[in-house]
Design a protein around this motif. Structure first.
Motif, mmCIF file in Angstrom:
data_model
loop_
_atom_site.group_PDB
_atom_site.id
_atom_site.type_symbol
_atom_site.label_atom_id
_atom_site.label_comp_id
_atom_site.label_asym_id
_atom_site.label_seq_id
_atom_site.Cartn_x
_atom_site.Cartn_y
_atom_site.Cartn_z
ATOM 1 N N GLY A 46 0.797 -1.223 0.000
ATOM 2 C CA GLY A 46 0.000 0.000 0.000
ATOM 3 C C GLY A 46 0.824 1.264 0.000
ATOM 4 O O GLY A 46 0.280 2.352 -0.207
ATOM 5 N N GLU A 47 2.141 1.148 0.207
ATOM 6 C CA GLU A 47 2.969 2.349 0.243
ATOM 7 C C GLU A 47 3.873 2.461 -0.969
ATOM 8 O O GLU A 47 4.201 3.562 -1.403
ATOM 9 C CB GLU A 47 3.844 2.355 1.511
ATOM 10 C CG GLU A 47 3.084 2.573 2.800
ATOM 11 C CD GLU A 47 4.038 2.713 3.983
ATOM 12 O OE1 GLU A 47 5.219 3.032 3.757
ATOM 13 O OE2 GLU A 47 3.602 2.508 5.121
ATOM 14 N N GLY A 48 4.323 1.322 -1.476
ATOM 15 C CA GLY A 48 5.268 1.354 -2.566
ATOM 16 C C GLY A 48 6.628 1.862 -2.131
ATOM 17 O O GLY A 48 7.419 2.337 -2.951
ATOM 18 N N VAL A 49 6.913 1.775 -0.834
ATOM 19 C CA VAL A 49 8.170 2.269 -0.282
ATOM 20 C C VAL A 49 9.098 1.095 -0.017
ATOM 21 O O VAL A 49 8.709 0.108 0.603
ATOM 22 C CB VAL A 49 7.929 3.034 1.040
ATOM 23 C CG1 VAL A 49 9.253 3.486 1.647
ATOM 24 C CG2 VAL A 49 7.024 4.235 0.800
ATOM 25 N N GLN A 50 10.318 1.193 -0.492
ATOM 26 C CA GLN A 50 11.297 0.154 -0.222
ATOM 27 C C GLN A 50 11.965 0.407 1.120
ATOM 28 O O GLN A 50 12.350 1.530 1.434
ATOM 29 C CB GLN A 50 12.355 0.109 -1.329
ATOM 30 C CG GLN A 50 11.837 -0.447 -2.627
ATOM 31 C CD GLN A 50 12.953 -0.694 -3.627
ATOM 32 O OE1 GLN A 50 13.959 -0.003 -3.634
ATOM 33 N NE2 GLN A 50 12.768 -1.701 -4.467
ATOM 34 N N ARG A 51 12.077 -0.665 1.898
ATOM 35 C CA ARG A 51 12.650 -0.548 3.237
ATOM 36 C C ARG A 51 13.637 -1.680 3.482
ATOM 37 O O ARG A 51 13.525 -2.758 2.917
ATOM 38 C CB ARG A 51 11.540 -0.598 4.303
ATOM 39 C CG ARG A 51 10.512 0.516 4.189
ATOM 40 C CD ARG A 51 9.497 0.421 5.318
ATOM 41 N NE ARG A 51 8.475 1.444 5.222
ATOM 42 C CZ ARG A 51 8.608 2.688 5.672
ATOM 43 N NH1 ARG A 51 9.744 3.049 6.264
ATOM 44 N NH2 ARG A 51 7.639 3.565 5.548
ATOM 45 N N ARG A 52 14.577 -1.410 4.371
ATOM 46 C CA ARG A 52 15.521 -2.434 4.788
ATOM 47 C C ARG A 52 14.898 -3.251 5.913
ATOM 48 O O ARG A 52 14.291 -2.701 6.830
ATOM 49 C CB ARG A 52 16.823 -1.793 5.271
ATOM 50 C CG ARG A 52 17.540 -1.030 4.203
ATOM 51 C CD ARG A 52 18.563 -0.058 4.757
ATOM 52 N NE ARG A 52 19.589 -0.722 5.533
ATOM 53 C CZ ARG A 52 19.877 -0.419 6.805
ATOM 54 N NH1 ARG A 52 19.189 0.523 7.430
ATOM 55 N NH2 ARG A 52 20.840 -1.042 7.435
ATOM 56 N N ILE A 53 15.052 -4.564 5.860
ATOM 57 C CA ILE A 53 14.488 -5.453 6.862
ATOM 58 C C ILE A 53 15.608 -6.329 7.425
ATOM 59 O O ILE A 53 16.400 -6.894 6.684
ATOM 60 C CB ILE A 53 13.383 -6.359 6.268
ATOM 61 C CG1 ILE A 53 12.208 -5.509 5.791
ATOM 62 C CG2 ILE A 53 12.917 -7.374 7.317
ATOM 63 C CD1 ILE A 53 11.429 -4.855 6.905
ATOM 64 N N ALA A 54 15.674 -6.438 8.751
ATOM 65 C CA ALA A 54 16.753 -7.200 9.385
ATOM 66 C C ALA A 54 16.463 -8.697 9.458
ATOM 67 O O ALA A 54 17.336 -9.474 9.832
ATOM 68 C CB ALA A 54 17.006 -6.658 10.788
ATOM 69 N N ASN A 55 15.246 -9.099 9.140
ATOM 70 C CA ASN A 55 14.885 -10.522 9.158
ATOM 71 C C ASN A 55 15.078 -11.175 10.523
ATOM 72 O O ASN A 55 15.592 -12.292 10.635
ATOM 73 C CB ASN A 55 15.679 -11.292 8.100
ATOM 74 C CG ASN A 55 15.312 -10.879 6.693
ATOM 75 O OD1 ASN A 55 14.148 -10.622 6.409
ATOM 76 N ND2 ASN A 55 16.303 -10.765 5.823
#
Length: 614
Positions: A46-55
């Motif tokens: 819903g945002e189309g924003v790329q984010r870093r994820i630490a998993n």
């Protein structure tokens, strides 16, 4: 509350923007000279924003499981049994304190008193016997001299076991005792004396020497020598011992020492050890009563833990955290740490407040270091400084919920603290929170720019961004100990002790987290900053240097904690000190914040979920 849903893209990797350098940005150090940062990228629905994820792994403690927990140990009958046992133990202690007898004589009365105090404290039941403990230690201290003490007041020669146990116990209770007494147990060559054949009595003496060496102050060379000698001796001794109470005790003490040890974990272990082998006391002294009381106390508090844990888990779920997939969910683990360092029934506000604040700090850490875009941390920082619900107007949807839970929790804890302090303490909490947010903001800028600070600059900021101060201040203010303004002002609570504790946690934490953080593009750490300033050093060199710093700081921490201070009650310093021990425990094997499904999971099971068999 707006909830966050993260949907991973197809497997893929990208070069992180933090590696784009300019003439104003320090070049990333040579150990990762490719200048490529690999980070997992996801897009938010819903945002189309790329984010870093630490998993990070998901929450280990489902709310339905927590709510299903039950125990019979809250029943009034158990409390009545405990009160009866407390009376019987008091009678036992008083009987050996007022007169000599068949078992307590002038030749063993000092060691017997120390042993009783030591067992009571390690079994976790000392809160019931404060006056009896003080009376016993006053008696022992009255016979203390520059050579230590023997088994009893009539002993002509000092004994290592009695002296080492006395040094440790008396020092922890604030008596002015010097470690120089240990010099008298060395041979002419300056080495600690031991026999060719390790007897059980000698092993116990060296075990208490090791325990005493953990309470070293800066500059006490004899304590350092005692630690080296006793560590080698005990590691050799345990290989020859059969599995028994003594071998289990040695294993536990060598593994956890003092700074990593947690009172409730020690009580759980010592209940088993004491049941197998009551070391100094005989059945004729009714020591079985100590064991019965310890088990009852453990399980009655276990009942209270379940009640509090259900409240905490429901708070976590109702606040919307259960549907957030990006942060580490460690509310149960934080509660476990709090209950491992404070099992006073009346301190529920401390335990729950501790768990909530540190869980929130962890969520914020994941936002600032990883999940937030380049602009979002700035927006959240500004909102925290406004400190009003209307500040959410400028925040992204997922931040609005986090902000309001933070706002409500800090205000709620300030209300609890006001009951203890008799005045509003919200400003102190806000000052600490803003310092934490500012430090986190600085780290976020370093991450996005690729800037590598100096070692000193990084450590000064990291001491604050660790979150120890914010997580310590408000919970301690609920304990019923009034603090004057000059102690509470600012964020350095309680002064030098806080600064040393923050340094230790940042340094020790980085040793276990720097590789994972570096793989996510978070270059700054004590290791990388040290290597940048020392170009010939390796990562191993950097870690050795930092461990050496930590060892020195631990001795300073001991001194600051045990130093008499009329401005800061020892009870509050004890909580500040024990909070450090709790987090230091998390770093025993790995980054227990991020990887909680091994040792820390076992800690939760052992000290919170499972009762002790009666």
């Amino acid at each position: 509350m707006a909830l966050l849903s993260v949907a991973p893209l197809a497997p893929g990797w990208c070069v992180h923007k933090s590696l784009v350098t300019s003439s104003k940005v320090k070049v990333v150090r040579r150990t990762i000279s490719t200048s490529i940062r690999m980070c997992r990228i996801t897009t938010v629905s819903g945002e189309g924003v790329q984010r870093r994820i630490a998993n990070h792994h998901s929450n280990l403690w489902d709310d339905n499981f927590i709510q299903s927990l039950s125990t019979p140990y809250g029943a009034i009958s158990y409390h009545e049994s405990a009160q009866k046992l407390i009376g019987e133990v008091k009678e036992m202690i008083n009987s050996i304190s007022v007169k000599d007898g068949e078992l307590i004589t002038p030749s063993n009365d000092l060691l017997m008193r120390l042993s009783i105090v030591d067992s009571i404290e390690r079994l976790g039941i000392d809160r019931h016997f404060k006056s009896e403990i003080k009376s016993a230690l006053d008696y022992v201290y009255s016979y203390w001299n520059e050579k230590g003490i023997g088994w009893g007041r009539d002993s002509v020669v000092a004994d290592l076991n009695s002296t080492a146990l006395g040094l440790r116990t008396l020092r922890l209770h604030g008596y002015p005792v010097s470690s120089d007494v240990l010099q008298h147990f060395k041979e002419q060559k300056g080495q600690f004396a031991c026999s060719a054949i390790q007897t059980e009595g000698e092993i116990r003496s060296v075990l208490n020497l090791f325990r005493a060496s953990q309470i070293a102050f800066p500059g006490e060379k004899v304590m350092e020598e005692a630690e080296v000698f006793s560590t080698i001796y005990l590691k050799e001794a345990i290989l020859k011992l059969p599995v028994c109470g003594l071998s289990r005790e040695i294993s536990y003490v060598l593994e956890y020492g003092w700074h990593i040890n947690l009172p409730r974990l020690e009580a759980r272990n010592y209940i088993d050890v004491f049941g197998q082998d009551p070391i100094y006391l005989t059945p004729n002294m009714k020591t079985q009563k100590l064991l019965e009381l310890a088990k009852l106390e453990f399980n009655m508090f276990h009942s209270l833990q379940q009640q509090e844990l259900k409240l905490l888990s429901r708070w976590w779920k109702d606040s919307g955290f259960s549907q957030m997939t990006f942060p580490r969910h460690r509310h149960v683990e934080y509660y476990t740490l709090a209950s491992c360092i404070d099992s006073e029934p009346q301190h529920s506000s401390f335990r729950l407040g501790f768990a909530k604040i540190f869980h929130l700090a962890t969520v914020l850490d994941d936002i600032y270091d990883t999940f937030g875009t380049v602009d979002e941390p700035e927006l959240f920082t500004a909102a925290v400084k406004r400190w009003h619900p209307s500040a959410t107007e400028w925040l992204p949807e997922y931040m609005k919920g986090v902000y309001m839970v933070l706002y409500e929790t800090v205000n709620e804890m300030a209300g609890e603290a006001e009951k203890s302090q008799g005045r509003d303490t919200l400003n102190y909490a806000r000052n600490a929170l803003e310092a934490y947010i500012d430090a986190s903001m600085k780290e976020a800028k370093w991450i996005f720019s690729g800037f590598l600070p100096t070692f000193e600059e990084y450590l000064d900021n990291g001491k604050v961004s660790f979150g120890y101060s914010i997580g310590t201040l408000q919970p301690i203010l609920t304990l019923g100990i009034p603090f004057p303004h000059h102690i509470l002002q600012g964020i350095d609570f309680p002064s030098r002790l806080n600064d040393v504790a923050c340094s230790i946690l940042r340094l020790k934490g980085d040793i276990h987290t720097y590789q994972a953080e570096r793989s996510r593009g978070e270059e700054s750490s004590c290791i990388s900053c040290y290597m940048e300033e020392n170009p010939e050093s390796t990562e191993e060199d950097a870690i050795d240097h930092i461990n050496s710093m930590v060892d020195k700081l631990l001795k300073e921490l001991n001194r600051e904690y045990l130093r008499p201070d009329s401005n800061v009650p020892i009870t509050s310093k004890k909580h500040a000190f024990d909070i450090l021990r709790a987090f230091y425990h998390l770093y025993k094997y790995r980054d227990g914040f991020s990887v909680a499904n091994y040792e820390i999971k076992n800690l939760v099971m052992t000290t919170v979920i499972e009762p002790v068999p009666l």
